[in-house]
Design a protein around this motif. Structure first.
Motif, short mmCIF file in Angstrom:
data_model
loop_
_atom_site.label_atom_id
_atom_site.label_comp_id
_atom_site.label_asym_id
_atom_site.label_seq_id
_atom_site.Cartn_x
_atom_site.Cartn_y
_atom_site.Cartn_z
N ALA A 186 -8.33 -18.62 -46.81
CA ALA A 186 -9.27 -19.62 -47.33
C ALA A 186 -10.51 -19.75 -46.46
CB ALA A 186 -8.59 -20.98 -47.47
N SER A 187 -10.80 -18.75 -45.63
CA SER A 187 -11.91 -18.84 -44.69
C SER A 187 -12.92 -17.73 -44.92
CB SER A 187 -11.40 -18.76 -43.24
OG SER A 187 -10.61 -19.88 -42.91
N SER A 188 -14.17 -18.12 -45.05
CA SER A 188 -15.27 -17.17 -45.16
C SER A 188 -15.41 -16.39 -43.87
CB SER A 188 -16.57 -17.95 -45.44
OG SER A 188 -17.71 -17.19 -45.12
N GLY A 189 -16.03 -15.23 -43.96
CA GLY A 189 -16.34 -14.46 -42.77
C GLY A 189 -17.27 -15.19 -41.82
N LEU A 190 -17.99 -16.20 -42.32
CA LEU A 190 -18.88 -16.97 -41.46
C LEU A 190 -18.13 -17.82 -40.45
CD1 LEU A 190 -21.37 -16.02 -42.96
CD2 LEU A 190 -22.15 -18.40 -43.02
N VAL A 191 -16.81 -17.94 -40.59
CA VAL A 191 -16.03 -18.67 -39.59
C VAL A 191 -16.01 -17.89 -38.27
CG1 VAL A 191 -13.72 -19.57 -39.03
CG2 VAL A 191 -14.69 -19.92 -41.30
N TRP A 192 -16.21 -16.57 -38.32
CA TRP A 192 -16.37 -15.82 -37.07
C TRP A 192 -17.64 -16.30 -36.39
CZ3 TRP A 192 -12.45 -13.19 -35.24
CH2 TRP A 192 -11.53 -12.61 -36.11
N PRO A 193 -17.57 -16.85 -35.17
CA PRO A 193 -18.76 -17.41 -34.53
C PRO A 193 -19.81 -16.34 -34.22
CG PRO A 193 -16.75 -18.23 -33.48
CD PRO A 193 -16.35 -17.10 -34.39
N ASP A 194 -21.07 -16.71 -34.40
CA ASP A 194 -22.14 -15.78 -34.11
C ASP A 194 -22.10 -15.32 -32.65
OD1 ASP A 194 -23.14 -15.82 -36.67
OD2 ASP A 194 -24.68 -17.33 -36.27
N GLU A 195 -21.70 -16.20 -31.74
CA GLU A 195 -21.64 -15.82 -30.32
C GLU A 195 -20.70 -14.64 -30.11
OE1 GLU A 195 -19.93 -17.67 -26.13
OE2 GLU A 195 -20.79 -19.05 -27.60
N LEU A 196 -19.54 -14.67 -30.75
CA LEU A 196 -18.59 -13.56 -30.63
C LEU A 196 -19.13 -12.32 -31.31
CD1 LEU A 196 -14.76 -13.71 -31.12
CD2 LEU A 196 -16.09 -12.06 -32.42
N VAL A 197 -19.67 -12.48 -32.52
CA VAL A 197 -20.19 -11.33 -33.28
C VAL A 197 -21.31 -10.66 -32.52
CG1 VAL A 197 -21.34 -10.64 -35.41
CG2 VAL A 197 -19.48 -12.32 -35.49
N ASP A 198 -22.25 -11.45 -31.99
CA ASP A 198 -23.41 -10.87 -31.32
C ASP A 198 -23.03 -10.19 -30.02
OD1 ASP A 198 -25.13 -11.64 -33.33
OD2 ASP A 198 -25.72 -13.51 -32.37
N ARG A 199 -22.05 -10.74 -29.29
CA ARG A 199 -21.62 -10.07 -28.06
C ARG A 199 -21.02 -8.70 -28.37
NH1 ARG A 199 -17.97 -12.81 -23.58
NH2 ARG A 199 -17.70 -10.56 -23.22
N LEU A 253 -14.45 -18.72 -26.61
CA LEU A 253 -15.13 -17.50 -27.03
C LEU A 253 -15.35 -16.52 -25.88
CD1 LEU A 253 -17.73 -18.88 -29.59
CD2 LEU A 253 -15.43 -17.98 -29.99
N GLY A 254 -15.66 -17.03 -24.69
CA GLY A 254 -15.86 -16.14 -23.55
C GLY A 254 -14.62 -15.35 -23.21
N PRO A 255 -13.50 -16.02 -22.89
CA PRO A 255 -12.29 -15.26 -22.54
C PRO A 255 -11.74 -14.44 -23.70
CG PRO A 255 -11.85 -17.63 -22.58
CD PRO A 255 -13.33 -17.46 -22.64
N LEU A 256 -11.86 -14.94 -24.93
CA LEU A 256 -11.37 -14.17 -26.07
C LEU A 256 -12.18 -12.89 -26.24
CD1 LEU A 256 -9.64 -13.80 -28.62
CD2 LEU A 256 -11.33 -15.19 -29.85
N THR A 257 -13.50 -12.99 -26.18
CA THR A 257 -14.33 -11.80 -26.35
C THR A 257 -14.15 -10.84 -25.19
OG1 THR A 257 -15.94 -13.23 -27.49
CG2 THR A 257 -16.64 -11.00 -26.96
N ASP A 258 -13.97 -11.37 -23.97
CA ASP A 258 -13.67 -10.50 -22.82
C ASP A 258 -12.43 -9.65 -23.09
OD1 ASP A 258 -15.80 -11.54 -21.39
OD2 ASP A 258 -14.57 -12.88 -20.17
N ALA A 259 -11.38 -10.30 -23.60
CA ALA A 259 -10.12 -9.60 -23.87
C ALA A 259 -10.31 -8.54 -24.95
CB ALA A 259 -9.04 -10.60 -24.26
N ILE A 260 -11.05 -8.88 -26.00
CA ILE A 260 -11.28 -7.93 -27.08
C ILE A 260 -12.08 -6.73 -26.57
CG2 ILE A 260 -12.42 -7.56 -29.30
CD1 ILE A 260 -11.84 -10.52 -29.94
#
Length: 275
Positions: free
Chosen positions: A30-43, A260-267
């Protein structure tokens, strides 16, 4: 718009270098792709070709068709096909994590790697049963389809995110309201949240097959997740056999700025290890 089946088109957005390795972001129910934060996407887009999209019955994608949840995994392959992407790193959250597990089983040749979080193993996995969502969250979900005007619906959705976020990280309630307002503006209104909840869930009890997966998998543990509470992450990693587990302290079933910082670091670390 990318056509993934007869009469079904999905809204898709790309960021980053089109020639870079692709990262496909698969969101939850039930979630649009826009739920992915721009900060994570842009990094991620600084080094990768990042793709996010709206599932059926979310955002700007086709609504009102008949399908099973497993068809949403086929849709993800259709997005890759439509963009001419042979293989991608796939990142799945919540229901998106379940769909990514189906991709690992049915289309391993299309994945460089998988990252799974805020999710649990497919049904039938070896080991102890995965714990269910928290009782108070289940009670809240039971009110999902109750009639509400737009103001009340917006308030319900903001409260939903607050509950999903868990009890370890403080988040300004206005952030959840702003998130749903952005999604509504993108979608053309507050779309019903129920279609994925009532879709056919057959074909998801394939957890026993996960032990054969050889694609590199990262499982991110969200210790405050009330929807997939611990030890779901450990059970998922155990079912896969080859997965690594990383914990993001305080993380619940949401993506506030603090995680978002630690999650994106891990990814990013996992993607670099998996090429």
């Amino acid at each position: 718009m990318v056509q993934v089946a007869d009469g079904v088109q999905l809204w898709v957005e790309e960021r980053g270098d089109p020639g870079a390795p692709a990262v496909l972001l698969v969101m939850g129910a039930a979630s649009s792709g826009l739920v992915w934060p721009d900060e994570l996407v842009d990094r991620l887009a600084a080094s990768y070709r990042v793709v996010r999209y709206d599932h059926r019955d979310t955002g700007r994608s086709t609504r009102g068709t008949t399908y099973a949840l497993r068809d949403l995994a086929t849709d993800a392959v259709g997005v890759l096909d439509g963009l001419g992407v042979d293989r991608a790193h796939v990142v799945g959250m919540s229901m998106g994590g379940l769909l990514t597990q189906l991709l690992l089983l049915d289309h391993p040749d299309r994945l460089h790697s998988a990252t799974l979080f805020c999710t649990g193993p497919l049904g039938g996995a070896a080991g102890e049963p995965a714990p269910p969502p928290a009782d108070d969250l289940l009670a809240f979900w039971a009110t999902m389809a109750e009639p509400r005007d737009d103001e009340a619906e917006l308030a319900w959705r903001a409260e939903h995110w607050a509950r999903l976020n868990g009890d370890q990280l403080d988040v300004d309630p206005a952030e959840w309201v702003a998130l749903e307002q952005r999604v509504a503006a993108h979608s053309g209104g507050l779309l019903p949240a129920t279609p994925h909840a009532v879709a056919d869930q057959g074909g998801l009890a394939r957890g026993a097959e996960l032990a054969a997966v050889r694609v590199p998998v990262l499982v991110v543990e969200a210790p405050a997740d009330p929807a997939y509470p611990p030890p779901n992450a450990q059970l998922l990693a155990g079912a896969l056999g080859n997965a690594r587990v990383v914990t993001v302290p305080g993380m619940g079933h949401a993506l506030p700025p603090a995680v978002l910082g630690p999650l994106t670091d891990a990814i990013e670390e996992h993607l670099a290890r998996s090429m």
